[in-house]
Write an enzyme that holds these catalytic residues in place. Structure first.
Site, PDB file in Angstrom:
ATOM      1  N   CYS A  59      -2.343  17.066  -6.837  1.00  0.00           N
ATOM      2  CA  CYS A  59      -1.849  15.847  -6.192  1.00  0.00           C
ATOM      3  C   CYS A  59      -0.464  15.459  -6.732  1.00  0.00           C
ATOM      4  CB  CYS A  59      -2.860  14.726  -6.454  1.00  0.00           C
ATOM      5  SG  CYS A  59      -2.258  13.095  -6.010  1.00  0.00           S
ATOM      6  N   THR A  62      -8.908   7.440  -3.999  1.00  0.00           N
ATOM      7  CA  THR A  62      -7.754   8.277  -4.328  1.00  0.00           C
ATOM      8  C   THR A  62      -7.630   8.494  -5.833  1.00  0.00           C
ATOM      9  OG1 THR A  62      -6.333   6.322  -4.400  1.00  0.00           O
ATOM     10  CG2 THR A  62      -6.433   7.496  -2.303  1.00  0.00           C
ATOM     11  N   VAL A  63      -6.882   9.522  -6.175  1.00  0.00           N
ATOM     12  CA  VAL A  63      -6.404   9.728  -7.538  1.00  0.00           C
ATOM     13  C   VAL A  63      -4.883   9.612  -7.475  1.00  0.00           C
ATOM     14  CG1 VAL A  63      -8.256  11.172  -8.441  1.00  0.00           C
ATOM     15  CG2 VAL A  63      -6.429  12.241  -7.123  1.00  0.00           C
ATOM     16  N   TYR A  69       3.812  14.244   4.109  1.00  0.00           N
ATOM     17  CA  TYR A  69       2.463  13.913   4.615  1.00  0.00           C
ATOM     18  C   TYR A  69       2.528  13.413   6.060  1.00  0.00           C
ATOM     19  CZ  TYR A  69       0.184  14.593   0.131  1.00  0.00           C
ATOM     20  OH  TYR A  69      -0.333  15.161  -0.996  1.00  0.00           O
TER      21      TYR A  69
END
Ligand code: GSH
Length: 314
Positions: free
Chosen positions: A55, A123-124, A186
């Site tokens: 991520c 999320t992270v 994204y």
């Protein structure tokens, strides 16, 4: 891939249908701060960081944790890079570090542990307080900002990556890079309408060209030192050739066709020990195996094989 609704997990992809094919990122909900005079005091061993090595947002935190020498102060868990019907999991695998707090199987259990009625994406990164058993913050831009100074009096490595005299310039470039590059890839990759994808892919490429020009005569984005602005740009650039060019179809130009930006990417990769925060195996495994609506057969590409060495001394 999914989300929590009133504390119940739902396996659902992002809803782009209601937004004319556009991917719109949700704001993070936990936004507390570690500070000497607040509820969350700087203390060694009190906080825990959950990340995914794939991520780009979580990797900002890994970079800052490394630069500030916080490895012994803030403990770490690493999720499995494959994120499917249960979202992020702690399923054992190379590089995975299990959850020491509630021995969770899934990251969504951490969210419901602190808020049984939480609604939103899971999320992270997540910065967790072991003392009050809660999430302090799940927004990477906040987490790196607090890591920059919060632990300075309790053993952090000296170094200011958000110097006062550069605040305005850093804030400006961060906004631009977020919209056009970090989130830009994204917006292109998760678009579900052709015209949306084309606009966003062009937007990313225009930004790369502009940043390439900016870096023609300077080593870093702002001033003559590494700042958080570089950390934030780098985590997208280092993933570009491996995933964003192919998987997210940001393929108008290779990053390697932008010579100053490519040198810059390699310069930061080789800065101190930041390369340790980059795991290309987790990066490719995550994107190509998790986004089955983009890559249904989950094949991971064989390349690229990039030379990330720099010739100049740093
Ligand atoms: N604004 C957040 C974004 C974090 C984020 O979107 N993380 C991704 C991983 S790359 C995630 O956990 N996605 C899961 C989901 O959206 O369901 C930050 O910068 O910390």
């Amino acid at each position: 891939m999914g989300l929590l609704v009133d504390g119940v997990w739902h396996d659902e992809w992002y809803n782009t249908e209601d937004n004319d094919g556009k991917f719109i990122r949700e704001d993070a909900q936990f936004r507390d701060w570690i500070s000497k005079d607040g509820k969350f005091q700087p203390e060694a061993g009190r906080y825990h960081l959950y990340v995914c090595l794939a991520c780009p947002w979580a990797s900002r935190c890994l970079m800052m944790r490394k630069l500030k020498g916080l490895e012994e102060i803030i403990s770490l868990s690493v999720v499995n890079p494959v994120m499917l019907e249960h979202g992020w999991t702690f399923e054992d695998g190379p590089g995975v570090i299990a959850d020491p707090i509630i021995d969770a199987d899934y990251m969504h259990e951490i969210y419901t542990h602190v808020d049984p009625t939480y609604s939103g994406r899971v999320t992270v990164p997540v910065l967790y307080d072991k003392k009050t058993d809660t999430i302090v913050n799940n927004e990477s831009s906040d987490i790196i900002r607090m890591m920059n100074t919060a632990f300075d009096e309790i053993g952090a490595t000296p170094g200011d990556y958000y110097p006062a005299d550069l605040h305005d310039e850093i804030d400006d470039i961060n906004d631009y890079v977020y919209d056009h590059v970090n989130n830009g890839v994204y917006k292109a990759g998760f678009a579900t309408e052709q015209h949306v994808y084309e606009k966003e892919a062009q937007n990313v490429d225009d930004a790369l060209a502009k940043l390439n020009d900016r870096l023609e005569h300077q080593d870093y984005l702002v001033g003559d030192q590494l700042t958080e602005a570089d950390i934030r740009l780098f985590t997208t650039l280092i993933r570009f050739e491996h995933v964003y060019f192919g998987h997210f179809k940001c393929n108008l130009h290779h990053l390697t066709e932008y010579p100053h930006l490519w040198e810059y990417t390699k310069r930061i990769y080789n800065y101190e020990n930041l390369a340790d925060t980059v795991n290309f195996d987790h990066i490719q495994t995550h994107y190509y195996k998790s986004h089955t609506m983009i890559n249904p057969n989950q094949i991971i590409p064989a390349g690229p094989d990039l030379d990330l060495s720099v010739s100049e001394s740093i």
